[in-house]
Enzyme design. Structure first.
Site, PDB file in Angstrom:
ATOM      1  N   SER A 228       1.869   2.397  -5.241  1.00  0.00           N
ATOM      2  CA  SER A 228       0.808   2.010  -6.329  1.00  0.00           C
ATOM      3  C   SER A 228       1.444   3.431  -7.322  1.00  0.00           C
ATOM      4  CB  SER A 228      -0.066   2.687  -6.403  1.00  0.00           C
ATOM      5  OG  SER A 228      -0.819   1.225  -5.476  1.00  0.00           O
TER       6      SER A 228
ATOM      7  N   GLN B 116       0.664  -1.084  -0.082  1.00  0.00           N
ATOM      8  CA  GLN B 116      -0.241   0.142  -0.042  1.00  0.00           C
ATOM      9  C   GLN B 116       1.228   1.311   0.311  1.00  0.00           C
ATOM     10  OE1 GLN B 116      -1.178  -3.028   1.419  1.00  0.00           O
ATOM     11  NE2 GLN B 116      -2.497  -2.704   2.949  1.00  0.00           N
ATOM     12  N   GLY B 117       0.450   2.126  -0.398  1.00  0.00           N
ATOM     13  CA  GLY B 117       1.175   3.434  -0.810  1.00  0.00           C
ATOM     14  C   GLY B 117       2.431   3.974  -2.014  1.00  0.00           C
TER      15      GLY B 117
END
Length: 348
Positions: free
Chosen positions: A233, A230-231
């Site tokens: 991307s 997560q983060g």
């Protein structure tokens, strides 16, 4: 005797570390793919490692209201490439900005830091938020200052429809994403991790939820332990080719984070060279061997998202997209992790 044994163990550990590390030396005279810190050493430690300062001069933090949400790769002083899902559903792009010239998200004293407001977002016209295909977008902003002291650089692009890697090739991903699967807090310091390209027809890749192997590909570690999360991307997955770093993929989505048998899924950049060329003014060449444009793509320039599209996006990810950006990297991985945990607990 004890001292000799300890010394022997120390040298054995040192040997193991040196064998498992890889040193990349890029050509500082080329126009793309080499940063101010031209020597890159990757130790391939579990879960990644801190990147050396100014190793990745093209790395940008894409921020919403000054908070990190995704990453992007610098193509020229005015354009960067990211994942479409990072900006899909954003009604007012004035909340978006990019942060360049630093490995630190929160240290504002770094003299090389530059921030720019995003002035235009161009999402691929065929981006599908359900299957997360054609997951690529272009960001435009006021020109960054590019000098020898700015520590900025441009990432190289592959040739049209020619991947700069093969199955099992080593690829390097970078990002400020979470270092723990269940965390929602981004890493304060830029991380790097070495993964391998998977065959698109492999069981592991299919299991990760890939829907179109022409537009996307998988990369990770069979045994798990190393992955984007997560983060991360929108950030780059890079191949080292001809002494330069080439953008092989854009971090898109995955099943959990670093789970064994579930590699991450990345946008296949080589398929989208004509889209990139159609929407980026390459006043300074930033391509390894950039081919001439052979076709013109119809693009979607987003300053305002139509209501119908907003509603569709909300039905998938929920929430008010006027105030938040929801990433498939976050939503899908958290959802699959919860499902996986539930099944394991239930079956046990």
């Amino acid at each position: 005797m004890t001292n000799r044994a300890e010394t022997l163990v120390f040298f054995i550990l040192l040997l193991i570390i040196s064998v498992r590390s890889t040193t990349y030396q890029c050509d500082p005279t080329i126009q793309c793919g080499c940063s101010a810190q031209s020597t890159v050493v990757t130790s391939r430690i579990v879960g990644g490692e801190a990147a050396a300062d100014y190793t990745w001069g093209w790395m940008l933090s894409l921020q919403r209201s000054f908070s990190h949400t995704c990453s992007a790769s610098l193509l020229t002083s005015e354009y960067a490439v990211t994942a479409a899902h990072c900006v899909y559903g954003v009604i007012d792009i004035s909340i978006l900005s990019i942060l360049a010239g630093t490995n630190y998200l929160y240290n504002t004293s770094i003299t090389t830091i530059q921030r720019r407001a995003v002035t235009m977002v161009t999402i691929h016209p065929d981006f599908n938020p359900v299957t997360i295909t054609n997951d690529i977008a272009i960001l435009e902003f006021a020109p960054l200052t590019i000098t020898s002291s700015s520590k900025l650089a441009f990432i190289c692009l592959p040739e049209q429809n020619q991947d700069p890697f093969q199955t099992n090739s080593n690829l390097v991903a970078i990002g400020w994403g979470t270092t723990l699967q269940w965390s929602k807090t981004p890493s304060s310091y830029l991380q790097q991790v070495t993964v391998q390209a998977f065959s698109s027809t492999s069981t592991q890749c299919q299991r990760s939820g890939i829907t179109n192997t022409t537009l996307s590909f998988c990369a990770g570690i069979i045994g798990g332990g190393k992955d984007t999360c997560q983060g991360d991307s929108g950030g780059p997955l890079m191949a080292f080719v001809n002494n330069s770093w080439v953008l092989a993929g854009v971090t898109s989505f995955g099943y959990g984070c670093a789970q064994a048998g579930y590699p991450g899924v990345y946008t296949r950049v080589s398929v989208f060279i004509s889209f990139i060329n159609s929407n980026v003014d390459f006043s300074v060449p930033a391509t390894a061997t950039r081919t001439s444009q052979t076709e013109t793509d119809t693009t979607t320039v987003l300053m305002m998202i139509p209501t119908a599209i907003q509603n569709t996006n909300q039905s998938i990810f929920s929430g008010n997209h006027g105030n938040a950006i929801y990433e498939p990297m976050t939503v899908m991985r958290l959802w699959f992790s919860v499902l996986n945990c539930f099944l394991l607990c239930y079956l046990s």
